[in-house]
Design an enzyme around this catalytic site. Structure first.
Site, PDB file in Angstrom:
ATOM      1  N   GLY A 239      12.823-113.522  81.419  1.00 34.95           N
ATOM      2  CA  GLY A 239      11.756-114.090  82.236  1.00 34.95           C
ATOM      3  C   GLY A 239      11.807-113.826  83.722  1.00 34.95           C
ATOM      4  O   GLY A 239      10.821-114.067  84.418  1.00 34.95           O
ATOM      5  N   PRO A 274      17.061-110.415  79.488  1.00 36.20           N
ATOM      6  CA  PRO A 274      16.110-109.828  80.435  1.00 36.20           C
ATOM      7  C   PRO A 274      15.416-108.611  79.851  1.00 36.20           C
ATOM      8  O   PRO A 274      16.044-107.793  79.185  1.00 36.20           O
ATOM      9  CB  PRO A 274      17.009-109.404  81.605  1.00 36.20           C
ATOM     10  CG  PRO A 274      18.328-109.100  80.954  1.00 36.20           C
ATOM     11  CD  PRO A 274      18.461-110.089  79.812  1.00 36.20           C
ATOM     12  N   ARG A 276      11.791-107.287  81.488  1.00 35.79           N
ATOM     13  CA  ARG A 276      11.117-106.728  82.658  1.00 35.79           C
ATOM     14  C   ARG A 276      12.096-106.431  83.806  1.00 35.79           C
ATOM     15  O   ARG A 276      12.005-105.394  84.446  1.00 35.79           O
ATOM     16  CB  ARG A 276      10.084-107.749  83.134  1.00 35.79           C
ATOM     17  CG  ARG A 276       9.081-107.209  84.116  1.00 35.79           C
ATOM     18  CD  ARG A 276       8.222-108.344  84.659  1.00 35.79           C
ATOM     19  NE  ARG A 276       7.699-109.215  83.657  1.00 35.79           N
ATOM     20  CZ  ARG A 276       6.495-109.075  83.075  1.00 35.79           C
ATOM     21  NH1 ARG A 276       5.704-108.087  83.423  1.00 35.79           N
ATOM     22  NH2 ARG A 276       6.093-109.929  82.164  1.00 35.79           N
ATOM     23  N   CYS A 341     -13.797 -95.913  76.243  1.00 32.32           N
ATOM     24  CA  CYS A 341     -15.202 -96.354  76.301  1.00 32.32           C
ATOM     25  C   CYS A 341     -15.334 -97.853  76.502  1.00 32.32           C
ATOM     26  O   CYS A 341     -15.941 -98.559  75.682  1.00 32.32           O
ATOM     27  CB  CYS A 341     -15.889 -95.936  75.014  1.00 32.32           C
ATOM     28  SG  CYS A 341     -15.660 -94.194  74.711  1.00 32.32           S
ATOM     29  N   GLU A 342     -14.693 -98.376  77.534  1.00 30.21           N
ATOM     30  CA  GLU A 342     -14.791 -99.803  77.851  1.00 30.21           C
ATOM     31  C   GLU A 342     -14.686 -99.951  79.363  1.00 30.21           C
ATOM     32  O   GLU A 342     -13.879 -99.265  79.986  1.00 30.21           O
ATOM     33  CB  GLU A 342     -13.626-100.591  77.227  1.00 30.21           C
ATOM     34  CG  GLU A 342     -13.574-100.500  75.726  1.00 30.21           C
ATOM     35  CD  GLU A 342     -12.664-101.545  75.101  1.00 30.21           C
ATOM     36  OE1 GLU A 342     -12.422-102.589  75.716  1.00 30.21           O
ATOM     37  OE2 GLU A 342     -12.209-101.285  73.979  1.00 30.21           O
TER      38      GLU A 342
END
Ligand code: LLP
Length: 411
Positions: A239, A274, A276, A341-342
């Protein structure tokens, strides 16, 4: 020191100019710095000081085998949440006794796989799961080493989609029920109580929520001790946040200092998970500019990467730095968009950035965590290669599949 920087006007990863990699790998691609990764691991490891610990890197953040071999080779352990991740972790060379299996939806097949591998602990998420694991271990004639994931009801003050330790989330056993689960487990001849675990959320930028949650785990460990139930470890999950833009994440030292007073009340081994913080800032997504398009109200830099390669901006409105690989003083404001296509397909919006021309490269920063590992083949776009840099050397550690290969499971 950052391992991604301009040198002689060109964006480098360690000693390798990014355009050199593009020549060999084609674009888009992910590039990772091996030495940044090792530094992250060593810095966290050192910050524990005299507190006994195991760092179990969360494979979901970046599951590339070569990246994981760097960590396992340095002595790191692994946190896995699926049979696939466990398979990867073992292939990547993590020692089974440093692997913890988390997650709230383990199947019997996954439990069997974990029990056969003889891992450090299966962290059980519910009373029902505890019963199923007990049955599974019984059928196998084994004793499962278990931790219990508790829900400490702590607010991590992060994006709601990645807050996981609040009462209203689906994770963990309520604190009031935890002791009863442990009492049941401690009487079972097929369960061996070894730990207690939680994970309160991701991209957390303060240490107080970790201290609060850790304190609650220690309280439970002490109550268990009074009942004659000893544990080997307290696992505080992952976190810890990183800097994407102007955030000021806590140092490892501040994090450890926040845990220490509680640890001193119950000085057992600490496990951290951990993800990230280990890998987030060790990677960039490199993409080529196809077109620069001006509408009456906006400028769009259209690139060959897209949201299927990096979902975070579309999914969490996440900020990722955008760097023109050829350094320039000229700047403009643009949306950096892909070819899906968004309208949600973007890497950056209204971003002040170095001017780029078609054919030039852009590096999307902080692309080491939840980037490649979350990518998909949406719009039948092949998964992009991954490249690992070590000093002035680089190797393609996952190649781009051909269209034929993309269809191989359907033909
Ligand atoms: N342990 C458990 C049980 C987890 O669920 C997670 C992440 C971690 C450890 C590692 O957390 P970290 O240190 O990386 O914060 N896709 C989202 C992040 C999801 C995190 C899921 N769980 C994103 O891109 O921001």
């Amino acid at each position: 020191m950052s391992h991604f920087a301009y040198r002689d006007g060109i964006w480098h990863c360690e000693d390798v100019p990014v355009p050199r990699i593009a020549e060999e790998a084609g674009t888009p691609f992910y590039v990772y710095s091996k030495n940044a990764l090792l530094e992250n691991y060593k810095a966290m490891d050192a910050a524990f000081g005299d507190m006994p610990h195991t760092i179990c890197y969360a494979l979901k953040a970046n599951s590339n085998l070569s990246v994981n071999r760097v960590l396992s080779g340095a002595g790191c352990g692994a946190e896995v949440v699926s049979g696939g991740e466990l398979f990867r972790a073992l292939k990547a060379g993590y020692s089974p006794d440093k692997i913890v299996f988390d997650g709230n939806a383990k199947t019997v097949a996954e439990m069997r796989q974990a029990l056969e591998a003889g891992i450090c602990a299966i962290n059980v998420d519910s009373e029902n799961e505890l019963r199923v694991l007990e049955q599974t271990a019984k059928q196998m004639g084994l004793r499962a080493r278990i931790g219990l994931r508790v829900n400490p009801d702590v607010n991590p003050e992060t994006h709601p989609k990645i807050a996981t330790g609040l009462k209203t989330t689906k994770f963990g056993v309520d604190l009031t029920k935890a002791i009863a689960c442990y009492e049941h487990a401690s009487k079972s001849s097929h369960l061996q109580v070894v730990g207690i675990q939680t994970h309160i959320g991701s991209q957390i930028l303060k240490v107080d929520p970790f201290a609060e949650a850790f304190g609650k785990l220690v309280d439970i460990a002490l109550s268990l001790r009074e009942k004659g139930i000893g544990i080997e470890f307290i696992d505080i999950g992952g976190g810890l946040g990183i800097q994407y833009n102007e955030e000021a994440p806590p140092t490892y030292e501040a994090y450890m200092a926040a845990l220490r007073p509680h640890w001193e009340r119950c000085p057992v081994r600490i496990i951290t998970e951990p993800g990230r913080r280990m890998v987030g800032n060790v990677g960039n997504l490199v993409t080529r500019v196809l077109y620069v398009k001006e509408s009456p109200v906006k400028r769009f830099v259209v690139v060959d990467g897209a949201m299927n390669d990096l979902w975070r901006p579309s999914m969490y409105d996440a900020y990722h730095g955008v760097v023109a690989v050829r350094e320039t003083r000229e700047r403009f404001t643009a949306d950096v968009v892909g070819g899906i296509c968004e309208s949600g397909d973007y890497f950056a919006r209204d971003r002040d950035m170095g001017v780029v021309q078609p054919g030039e490269f852009i590096a999307i920063q902080s692309g080491g965590a939840y980037s490649s590992s979350m990518s998909s083949e949406y719009n039948s776009r092949p998964l992009v290669p991954e490249v690992l840099v070590d000093g002035d050397q680089f190797s393609v550690v996952r190649r781009r599949p051909s269209y034929e290969e993309m269809l191989r499971l359907e033909m």
